[in-house]
Design an enzyme around this catalytic site. Structure first.
Site, PDB file in Angstrom:
ATOM      1  CE  LYS A 173       6.354   4.149  -3.844  1.00 59.03           C
ATOM      2  NZ  LYS A 173       6.287   2.688  -3.848  1.00 59.03           N
ATOM      3  N   GLY A 226      -3.610   2.029  -8.112  1.00 62.59           N
ATOM      4  CA  GLY A 226      -3.461   1.241  -6.891  1.00 62.59           C
ATOM      5  C   GLY A 226      -4.794   1.111  -6.193  1.00 62.59           C
ATOM      6  CB  SER A 227      -5.613   0.081  -2.786  1.00 66.74           C
ATOM      7  OG  SER A 227      -4.880   1.038  -2.047  1.00 66.74           O
ATOM      8  CB  THR A 228     -10.427   2.385  -3.425  1.00 65.66           C
ATOM      9  OG1 THR A 228     -10.720   1.845  -4.731  1.00 65.66           O
ATOM     10  CG2 THR A 228     -11.407   3.494  -3.131  1.00 65.66           C
ATOM     11  CD  GLU A 248      -7.272   4.695 -14.486  1.00 62.86           C
ATOM     12  OE1 GLU A 248      -8.193   3.882 -14.283  1.00 62.86           O
ATOM     13  OE2 GLU A 248      -7.347   5.618 -15.317  1.00 62.86           O
ATOM     14  CB  CYS A 282      -7.564  -3.284 -11.696  1.00 59.50           C
ATOM     15  SG  CYS A 282      -6.954  -2.888 -13.341  1.00 59.50           S
ATOM     16  CD  GLU A 384      -9.453  -4.530  -5.688  1.00 61.23           C
ATOM     17  OE1 GLU A 384      -8.893  -3.807  -4.849  1.00 61.23           O
ATOM     18  OE2 GLU A 384      -9.329  -4.370  -6.911  1.00 61.23           O
TER      19      GLU A 384
HETATM   20  P1  NAD Z   1      -1.499   0.239  -3.155  1.00 62.49           P
HETATM   21  O1  NAD Z   1      -2.533   1.300  -3.214  1.00 62.49           O
HETATM   22  O2  NAD Z   1      -1.172  -0.366  -1.855  1.00 62.49           O
HETATM   23  O3  NAD Z   1      -0.106   0.804  -3.733  1.00 62.49           O
HETATM   24  C1  NAD Z   1       0.006   1.364  -5.012  1.00 62.49           C
HETATM   25  C2  NAD Z   1       1.228   2.266  -5.051  1.00 62.49           C
HETATM   26  O4  NAD Z   1       1.012   3.385  -4.190  1.00 62.49           O
HETATM   27  C3  NAD Z   1       2.514   1.602  -4.561  1.00 62.49           C
HETATM   28  O5  NAD Z   1       3.595   2.049  -5.343  1.00 62.49           O
HETATM   29  C4  NAD Z   1       2.634   2.122  -3.134  1.00 62.49           C
HETATM   30  O6  NAD Z   1       3.954   2.119  -2.648  1.00 62.49           O
HETATM   31  C5  NAD Z   1       2.106   3.525  -3.311  1.00 62.49           C
HETATM   32  N1  NAD Z   1       1.627   4.153  -2.064  1.00 62.49           N
HETATM   33  C6  NAD Z   1       1.115   3.555  -0.964  1.00 62.49           C
HETATM   34  N2  NAD Z   1       0.800   4.481  -0.038  1.00 62.49           N
HETATM   35  C7  NAD Z   1       1.094   5.691  -0.568  1.00 62.49           C
HETATM   36  C8  NAD Z   1       0.977   7.034  -0.109  1.00 62.49           C
HETATM   37  N3  NAD Z   1       0.488   7.328   1.089  1.00 62.49           N
HETATM   38  N4  NAD Z   1       1.375   8.025  -0.922  1.00 62.49           N
HETATM   39  C9  NAD Z   1       1.847   7.759  -2.160  1.00 62.49           C
HETATM   40  N5  NAD Z   1       1.999   6.511  -2.645  1.00 62.49           N
HETATM   41  C10 NAD Z   1       1.621   5.485  -1.858  1.00 62.49           C
HETATM   42  O7  NAD Z   1      -1.952  -0.845  -4.226  1.00 62.49           O
HETATM   43  P2  NAD Z   1      -1.283  -2.261  -4.510  1.00 62.49           P
HETATM   44  O8  NAD Z   1      -1.617  -3.154  -3.364  1.00 62.49           O
HETATM   45  O9  NAD Z   1       0.127  -2.069  -4.922  1.00 62.49           O
HETATM   46  O10 NAD Z   1      -2.090  -2.728  -5.826  1.00 62.49           O
HETATM   47  C11 NAD Z   1      -3.311  -3.384  -5.790  1.00 62.49           C
HETATM   48  C12 NAD Z   1      -4.447  -2.412  -6.024  1.00 62.49           C
HETATM   49  O11 NAD Z   1      -4.270  -1.726  -7.251  1.00 62.49           O
HETATM   50  C13 NAD Z   1      -5.795  -3.099  -6.157  1.00 62.49           C
HETATM   51  O12 NAD Z   1      -6.748  -2.380  -5.414  1.00 62.49           O
HETATM   52  C14 NAD Z   1      -6.121  -2.996  -7.648  1.00 62.49           C
HETATM   53  O13 NAD Z   1      -7.476  -2.991  -7.971  1.00 62.49           O
HETATM   54  C15 NAD Z   1      -5.479  -1.699  -7.989  1.00 62.49           C
HETATM   55  N6  NAD Z   1      -5.227  -1.601  -9.416  1.00 62.49           N
HETATM   56  C16 NAD Z   1      -6.017  -0.778 -10.168  1.00 62.49           C
HETATM   57  C17 NAD Z   1      -5.811  -0.694 -11.547  1.00 62.49           C
HETATM   58  C18 NAD Z   1      -6.664   0.202 -12.405  1.00 62.49           C
HETATM   59  O14 NAD Z   1      -6.289   0.437 -13.544  1.00 62.49           O
HETATM   60  N7  NAD Z   1      -7.783   0.694 -11.933  1.00 62.49           N
HETATM   61  C19 NAD Z   1      -4.793  -1.449 -12.140  1.00 62.49           C
HETATM   62  C20 NAD Z   1      -4.022  -2.274 -11.340  1.00 62.49           C
HETATM   63  C21 NAD Z   1      -4.236  -2.346  -9.972  1.00 62.49           C
END
Ligand code: NAD
Length: 480
Positions: A173, A226-228, A248, A282, A384
């Site tokens: 996804k 993705g996000s925390t 992550e 990140c 962040e």
């Molecule tokens: P996000 O959490 O909004 O989305 C990440 C993914 O999760 C997307 O594909 C989104 O569609 C999906 N998603 C959202 N809600 C969901 C749910 N309820 N169930 C399942 N999937 C869902 O993050 P973003 O805004 O796309 O990315 C930015 C964030 O990612 C920042 O917080 C950044 O620090 C983090 N990030 C972390 C790393 C790492 O390795 N630790 C690497 C890159 C980015």
């Protein structure tokens, strides 16, 4: 207008409901493609295809799986220019970065895990003369790989490659904000000869497409970046069905510059750490901690370098800072700048929208920004921002540096700059961080464990850690 489709059971298809989302070029602010807005029905079809493909794929000889992944790597390499352009238009990052970082890394991810899986072995535990125990590491079944928008193909393939290499089938996804390169990957997977159902890609919104994917009873593990906030939601969902989970998540990473550091190297690398990919990595070092005796010098040189960063059209060769990924993210970062001012931060450079003329006049550009004068516990130093914004704080001595560095709920990465090797080891060990770089930043060896502590992550990706995550260890005890 181009269609960005699902890739299910070896074929591209629109969402079952027939609905679409806009795909916006953030450098112009204009919609240039439409994305399948999938829901539970598309997830069901994908998981069914993955379940159907799994019995054959999981016993396909490792060398054969490895060969297919290499073939896919070669096709990505062949289409590097096309993919880099697609990634740049979709995400707003400079084409030069997509060409030299993002797409080459996707190639490397497939090559790396094609190799790694051929070296994957497991333990044996002879129990005196009584029995021989050995550990079988078997693929899990269909797994979910969920990725964010900041490094779209880079991070998606970082999950897909080990999952497939280990013999799992994948339902991926990608982010709805940057879906294009995943769409193109589907075609390349088919061309490489990956059997239908082995890799499936479901496009669409997080709650509508990602939610049902995480909840699906056919999914055995979830690898999420993705996000925390979303990571916590997924953890709750996974807990009720006992799915294996790798998270992550966010970061608020410190860069520690000690007075004895080689400043000629430390200063440009601190800029690189804070502003690469417009601060949307990140691992970016968004809190710059500088030993007081060199604070003024470091600050002034940083300001000079950050002012000189070229913000502009991502497709132009000399652009260093592209657009932020979306209007929504642009608004968030502008809101953070307002908060920093309210909190009493002194803006040293940047601090607002960057005006780019011509084709990109409507794009989401923010000036690279440095701020000083804020305490460690204010929102700007705790939350962040994930944009081209970094703060500067002075410290006195290693103890205070460590205390400041550790003073957030996150713990992903840190970089520290010093010529004192003992201090580097000592401070490195004391940092609450999954990754510590000494006198460098983002120097990556794909064999190393990658991940965060505290609210930055659960579990580790990379190398054998990824192959262990995507397999189930089974102890076989043979009585002698
Ligand atoms: P996000 O959490 O909004 O989305 C990440 C993914 O999760 C997307 O594909 C989104 O569609 C999906 N998603 C959202 N809600 C969901 C749910 N309820 N169930 C399942 N999937 C869902 O993050 P973003 O805004 O796309 O990315 C930015 C964030 O990612 C920042 O917080 C950044 O620090 C983090 N990030 C972390 C790393 C790492 O390795 N630790 C690497 C890159 C980015």
């Amino acid at each position: 207008m181009q269609d960005v489709l699902n890739f299910i059971d070896g074929r591209h298809a629109p969402a079952a409901c027939g609905e679409w989302l806009d795909d916006v070029d953030p450098a112009t602010g204009e919609t240039y493609a439409r994305v399948a807005s999938s829901d539970a029905r598309d997830v069901d079809r994908s998981v069914a295809a993955a379940l159907h493909a799994f019995p054959t794929w999981s016993v396909t000889p490792v060398v054969e799986r490895s060969k297919l992944l290499r073939r896919l790597a070669r096709l990505i390499e062949r289409d590097l220019e096309k993919l880099a352009r697609a990634e740049s238009i979709d995400s707003g990052k400079p084409l030069s970065a997509a060409r030299t970082v993002d797409i080459p890394r996707a190639v490397q991810n497939f090559d790396f895990f094609a190799d790694a899986v051929t070296q994957f072995s497991s333990e044996a535990h002879p129990t005196d003369e009584v029995a021989l125990n050995y550990t079988l590491r078997q693929p899990l079944g269909p797994v979910a790989c969920i990725s964010p928008w900041n490094l779209p193909l880079y991070l998606l393939t970082w999950k897909i490659a080990p999952a497939l290499a280990a013999g799992n089938c994948v339902v991926a996804k990608p982010s709805e904000v940057t879906p294009m390169s995943a769409h193109l990957l589907g075609s390349l997977a088919a061309e490489a000869g990956l059997p239908p159902g082995v890799l499936n890609i479901v496009q669409g919104l997080g709650p509508r497409a990602g939610g049902p994917l995480c909840a699906h009873s056919g999914i055995r593990a979830i690898s999420f970046t993705g996000s925390t906030r979303v990571g916590a939601e997924i953890a709750r969902e996974a807990a009720t069905s006992f799915k294996k989970l790798s998270l992550e998540m966010g970061g608020k990473n410190p860069t520690l510059v000690f007075a004895d550091a080689d400043l000629r190297e430390a200063i440009p690398q601190t800029v690189r750490a804070a502003f690469s990919n417009t601060g949307q990595i990140c691992l970016c070092g968004s809190r710059i901690l500088v030993e007081r005796s060199v604070y003024d010098q470091v600050r002034d040189e940083l300001v000079e370098r950050v002012r000189a960063l070229r913000v502009g059209d991502p497709l132009q060769a000399d652009t260093e800072q592209g657009a932020l990924v979306s209007r929504q993210h642009f608004d968030k970062v502008m809101g953070c700048l307002a908060v920093a001012r309210q909190e009493g931060g002194r803006v040293l450079c940047g601090g607002g929208r960057a005006s780019v003329t011509g084709r990109c006049a409507g794009g989401f550009f923010v000036q690279p920004t440095l701020i000083e004068g804020l305490g460690p516990s204010c929102r700007t130093n705790q939350e962040e921002i994930f944009g081209p914004v970094a703060t500067l704080l002075p410290f006195d001595g290693a103890e205070e540096a460590v205390r400041l560095a550790n003073s957030t709920r996150y713990g992903l990465a840190a970089s520290l700059w010093t010529r004192d090797l003992s201090r580097a080891h000592r401070v490195g060990a004391q940092l609450h961080s999954g990754i510590v770089w000494v006198n460098c930043w983002m120097l990556r060896d794909l064999r190393t464990p990658f991940g965060g502590v505290k609210e930055s992550g659960v579990g580790r990706e990379g190398g054998m850690d990824a192959l262990r995550f995507f397999t189930e260890p089974k102890n076989v005890c043979v009585k002698l």
